[in-house]
Design a protein around this motif. Structure first.
Motif, mmCIF file in Angstrom:
data_model
loop_
_atom_site.group_PDB
_atom_site.id
_atom_site.type_symbol
_atom_site.label_atom_id
_atom_site.label_comp_id
_atom_site.label_asym_id
_atom_site.label_seq_id
_atom_site.Cartn_x
_atom_site.Cartn_y
_atom_site.Cartn_z
ATOM 1 N N GLN A 217 5.257 10.273 7.637
ATOM 2 C CA GLN A 217 5.269 9.969 9.254
ATOM 3 C C GLN A 217 4.388 9.029 9.732
ATOM 4 O O GLN A 217 4.130 9.214 11.110
ATOM 5 N N ILE A 218 5.665 7.337 9.346
ATOM 6 C CA ILE A 218 5.006 6.381 10.628
ATOM 7 C C ILE A 218 6.572 5.812 10.890
ATOM 8 O O ILE A 218 7.222 6.532 9.807
ATOM 9 N N GLU A 219 5.780 5.423 12.480
ATOM 10 C CA GLU A 219 7.173 4.929 13.008
ATOM 11 C C GLU A 219 7.898 3.625 12.147
ATOM 12 O O GLU A 219 6.757 2.491 11.590
ATOM 13 N N LEU A 220 8.861 3.391 12.110
ATOM 14 C CA LEU A 220 9.851 2.166 11.725
ATOM 15 C C LEU A 220 9.394 1.102 12.321
ATOM 16 O O LEU A 220 9.257 0.436 10.684
ATOM 17 N N LYS A 221 8.569 0.890 12.908
ATOM 18 C CA LYS A 221 8.088 -0.769 13.658
ATOM 19 C C LYS A 221 7.558 -0.385 12.835
ATOM 20 O O LYS A 221 7.046 -1.859 12.890
ATOM 21 N N TYR A 222 6.437 -0.141 12.468
ATOM 22 C CA TYR A 222 5.254 -0.747 10.932
ATOM 23 C C TYR A 222 5.394 -0.815 9.989
ATOM 24 O O TYR A 222 4.843 -1.200 9.350
ATOM 25 N N LEU A 223 7.372 -0.617 9.361
ATOM 26 C CA LEU A 223 7.707 -0.700 8.362
ATOM 27 C C LEU A 223 8.013 -2.273 8.010
ATOM 28 O O LEU A 223 7.156 -2.300 6.357
ATOM 29 N N THR A 224 7.546 -3.010 8.422
ATOM 30 C CA THR A 224 7.917 -4.886 8.199
ATOM 31 C C THR A 224 6.038 -4.961 8.563
ATOM 32 O O THR A 224 5.956 -5.988 6.822
ATOM 33 N N LYS A 225 5.225 -4.711 8.745
ATOM 34 C CA LYS A 225 3.601 -5.144 8.224
ATOM 35 C C LYS A 225 3.108 -4.303 7.171
ATOM 36 O O LYS A 225 3.088 -4.594 5.584
ATOM 37 N N ILE A 226 3.659 -3.081 6.588
ATOM 38 C CA ILE A 226 3.667 -2.546 5.103
ATOM 39 C C ILE A 226 4.491 -3.214 4.136
ATOM 40 O O ILE A 226 3.859 -3.410 3.171
ATOM 41 N N LYS A 227 5.309 -3.898 4.614
ATOM 42 C CA LYS A 227 6.270 -4.824 3.612
ATOM 43 C C LYS A 227 5.932 -5.955 3.727
ATOM 44 O O LYS A 227 5.390 -6.561 2.016
ATOM 45 N N LYS A 228 5.201 -6.546 4.171
ATOM 46 C CA LYS A 228 4.525 -7.838 4.506
ATOM 47 C C LYS A 228 3.376 -7.627 3.488
ATOM 48 O O LYS A 228 2.998 -8.701 2.465
ATOM 49 N N LEU A 229 2.761 -6.667 3.312
ATOM 50 C CA LEU A 229 1.582 -6.869 2.794
ATOM 51 C C LEU A 229 1.509 -5.939 2.073
ATOM 52 O O LEU A 229 0.847 -7.097 0.896
ATOM 53 N N PHE A 230 2.213 -5.681 1.240
ATOM 54 C CA PHE A 230 2.837 -5.401 -0.109
ATOM 55 C C PHE A 230 3.436 -6.755 -0.656
ATOM 56 O O PHE A 230 2.879 -6.992 -2.384
ATOM 57 N N TYR A 231 3.889 -8.094 0.044
ATOM 58 C CA TYR A 231 4.396 -8.398 -0.466
ATOM 59 C C TYR A 231 3.056 -9.597 -0.813
ATOM 60 O O TYR A 231 2.965 -10.212 -1.880
ATOM 61 N N LEU A 232 2.427 -10.001 0.154
ATOM 62 C CA LEU A 232 0.877 -10.829 0.358
ATOM 63 C C LEU A 232 0.101 -9.980 -0.926
ATOM 64 O O LEU A 232 -0.632 -11.172 -1.770
ATOM 65 N N LEU A 233 -0.149 -9.052 -1.072
ATOM 66 C CA LEU A 233 -1.530 -8.447 -2.405
ATOM 67 C C LEU A 233 -0.324 -8.926 -3.845
ATOM 68 O O LEU A 233 -1.074 -9.288 -5.135
ATOM 69 N N ALA A 234 0.761 -8.895 -3.713
ATOM 70 C CA ALA A 234 1.791 -8.996 -5.309
ATOM 71 C C ALA A 234 0.943 -10.675 -5.409
ATOM 72 O O ALA A 234 1.019 -10.685 -6.577
ATOM 73 N N VAL A 235 1.669 -11.517 -4.210
ATOM 74 C CA VAL A 235 1.533 -12.765 -4.648
ATOM 75 C C VAL A 235 0.305 -13.091 -4.611
ATOM 76 O O VAL A 235 0.500 -13.992 -5.492
ATOM 77 N N ASP A 236 -0.527 -12.699 -4.466
ATOM 78 C CA ASP A 236 -2.152 -12.897 -4.296
ATOM 79 C C ASP A 236 -2.578 -12.258 -6.085
ATOM 80 O O ASP A 236 -3.679 -13.104 -6.648
ATOM 81 N N GLY A 237 -2.296 -11.661 -6.610
ATOM 82 C CA GLY A 237 -2.040 -11.972 -7.831
ATOM 83 C C GLY A 237 -3.216 -10.599 -8.346
ATOM 84 O O GLY A 237 -4.215 -10.519 -6.781
ATOM 85 N N PRO A 238 -3.404 -10.063 -9.230
ATOM 86 C CA PRO A 238 -4.437 -9.195 -9.488
ATOM 87 C C PRO A 238 -6.038 -9.565 -8.805
ATOM 88 O O PRO A 238 -7.163 -10.176 -10.047
ATOM 89 N N LYS A 239 -6.663 -9.590 -7.735
ATOM 90 C CA LYS A 239 -7.706 -10.262 -7.671
ATOM 91 C C LYS A 239 -8.379 -9.105 -6.100
ATOM 92 O O LYS A 239 -7.325 -7.921 -5.764
ATOM 93 N N ALA A 240 -9.228 -9.210 -5.875
ATOM 94 C CA ALA A 240 -10.254 -8.381 -4.325
ATOM 95 C C ALA A 240 -9.708 -8.438 -3.191
ATOM 96 O O ALA A 240 -9.330 -9.817 -3.377
ATOM 97 N N PRO A 241 -8.975 -7.847 -2.824
ATOM 98 C CA PRO A 241 -8.183 -8.750 -1.528
ATOM 99 C C PRO A 241 -9.100 -9.011 -0.661
ATOM 100 O O PRO A 241 -10.292 -8.222 -0.350
ATOM 101 N N ASN A 242 -8.940 -9.579 0.579
ATOM 102 C CA ASN A 242 -9.334 -10.189 1.498
ATOM 103 C C ASN A 242 -9.290 -9.165 2.702
ATOM 104 O O ASN A 242 -8.245 -9.764 3.347
ATOM 105 N N ILE A 243 -9.641 -8.634 3.146
ATOM 106 C CA ILE A 243 -8.703 -6.922 4.502
ATOM 107 C C ILE A 243 -9.306 -7.902 5.585
ATOM 108 O O ILE A 243 -8.432 -7.619 6.027
#
Length: 404
Positions: free
Chosen positions: A240-266
């Motif tokens: 039940q998340i508002e549509l306007k936050y979708l791009t943030k979730i997708k961008k976060l996923f991309y950043l995590l993927a490109v960063d490779g397996p490591k501790a995320p800098n929150i």
């Protein structure tokens, strides 16, 4: 209630059911089929998009009923009929006509689905319902009315074992982790004369986890479409998340993927997607629930503590998101964690180069071809890639793909 001649509608559902069951062809019989206690009356099959939940339901029908047997019926909540009719009303007619087993696909598409299932459970003791839902669903925590009555299972993508059985026409069984650790030299002698695992391993790493590699379509395009559906439907709709936050979730996923397996800098991630640290942690959790990423914590810690490592859920996703940067060590560690995830707890502390499995066993993933750099420690199990064989505490990594 919308006017609808019920009898004709039921006939249409039975025709669709018979057609789907006759034409369904499960390329591999999933081990989950034998792990489920089919005597239970309410069974939930969760799993990420694309792992074959629909095929699984149809396979169950095919194994237990003839396609024209009216005791069993498959329905998909995508059908617009269910926008005007509840599951419980539909089940009432089905039971009245002799129905015994109702297979419901994508149950979360029906409003109030959990209350409807509860009603069925209370009113029709002779009816068994098997339903599928997204891996994002928290069946018991978010639906108290199902507490104590639903048995929940996870259907995963293909293991390396299932992939080899399919591609090479073999029938290898699954092994427990203890069997693999203590008996791998003997197990390998049973496998190698029949098949060369290395011949299939890199294909599996690239595209073997999701059964839709069998379809005659571009695998990467298909996987990208599936990943978008996971964020757009599974996370947004179910959480039940508002549509306007979708791009943030997708961008976060991309950043995590490109960063490779490591501790995320929150803090950095929060700045990049312009939201708070707490929200970033929640989004990371949603991505893990959707089986897009795996989160690794130090031993004894869990959400909302800061993870030691965030990695993609399986190696196929790495190729789909960022193929030019698919580093071999990252791919192999991703394969390792994903293979163990079904029945084992995987942890890692910050600076350690090894994983801790089930709180006690230490595993290190290393390349057999650059062994001269490794000083072997008798307390660590070495899962080695680029080799088919092992000795003592050195196990070939591919064999961990035989855990399920």
């Amino acid at each position: 209630m919308l006017y609808q001649p019920n009898h004709n509608m039921e006939e249409a559902f039975f025709r669709t059911h018979a057609y789907l069951v006759e034409h369904s062809n499960a390329p591999v019989r999933r081990t989950l089929m034998d792990e489920i206690d089919w005597n239970d009356r309410l069974i939930g099959i969760k799993g990420t998009r694309g792992v074959g939940k629909t095929t699984f339901l149809l396979q169950y029908a095919k194994e237990n009923f003839s396609p024209t047997d009216r005791e069993c019926l498959y329905v998909n909540m995508n059908n617009f009929y269910f926008q005007g009719h509840g599951i419980a009303d539909f089940a009432a007619d089905f039971v009245k006509d002799g129905g015994r087993v109702l297979l419901i696909d994508q149950v979360f598409k029906q409003p109030n689905w959990s209350k409807e299932l509860r009603k069925c459970y209370d009113n029709y003791p002779e009816l068994k319902i098997v339903f599928t839902g997204s891996s994002v669903m928290r069946l018991k925590e978010e639906n108290p009315e199902l507490n104590g009555i639903v048995k929940s299972y996870n259907l995963r993508g293909f293991s390396f074992r299932e992939y080899i059985n399919l591609q090479a026409g073999c029938d290898f069984r699954a092994y427990t982790l203890d069997e693999i650790i203590h008996d791998h030299e003997h197990i390998i002698k049973q496998i190698l004369p029949t098949v060369s695992p290395m011949k299939y391993f890199h294909d599996y790493i690239h595209h073997g986890f999701y059964p839709f590699f069998l379809e005659h379509r571009n695998f990467s395009e298909n996987l990208l479409k599936t990943m978008n559906m996971m964020t757009e439907v599974d996370i947004l709709l179910i959480k039940q998340i508002e549509l306007k936050y979708l791009t943030k979730i997708k961008k976060l996923f991309y950043l995590l993927a490109v960063d490779g397996p490591k501790a995320p800098n929150i803090s950095n991630l929060a700045h990049e997607i312009q939201t708070s640290r707490a929200t970033v942690m929640n989004y990371i959790k949603y991505l893990a629930d959707a089986r897009l990423i795996n989160i690794i914590y130090p031993v004894g810690e869990e959400f909302p503590k800061k993870p030691t490592k965030v990695m993609l859920h399986n190696s196929n996703l790495l190729y789909a998101i960022y193929p030019i940067q698919a580093n071999e060590q990252d791919l192999m560690e991703t394969f390792f964690v994903n293979s163990l995830w079904k029945d084992h707890l995987v942890n890692q502390a910050g600076q350690e180069h090894y994983f801790i499995v089930d709180g006690e066993k230490k595993f290190r993933i290393c390349d057999a071809q650059s062994e001269h750099k490794v000083r072997y420690n008798p307390d660590i199990i070495y899962a080695r890639y680029n080799t088919e064989i092992g000795k003592d505490n050195r196990i070939p990594l591919w064999l961990l793909g035989f855990l399920y």
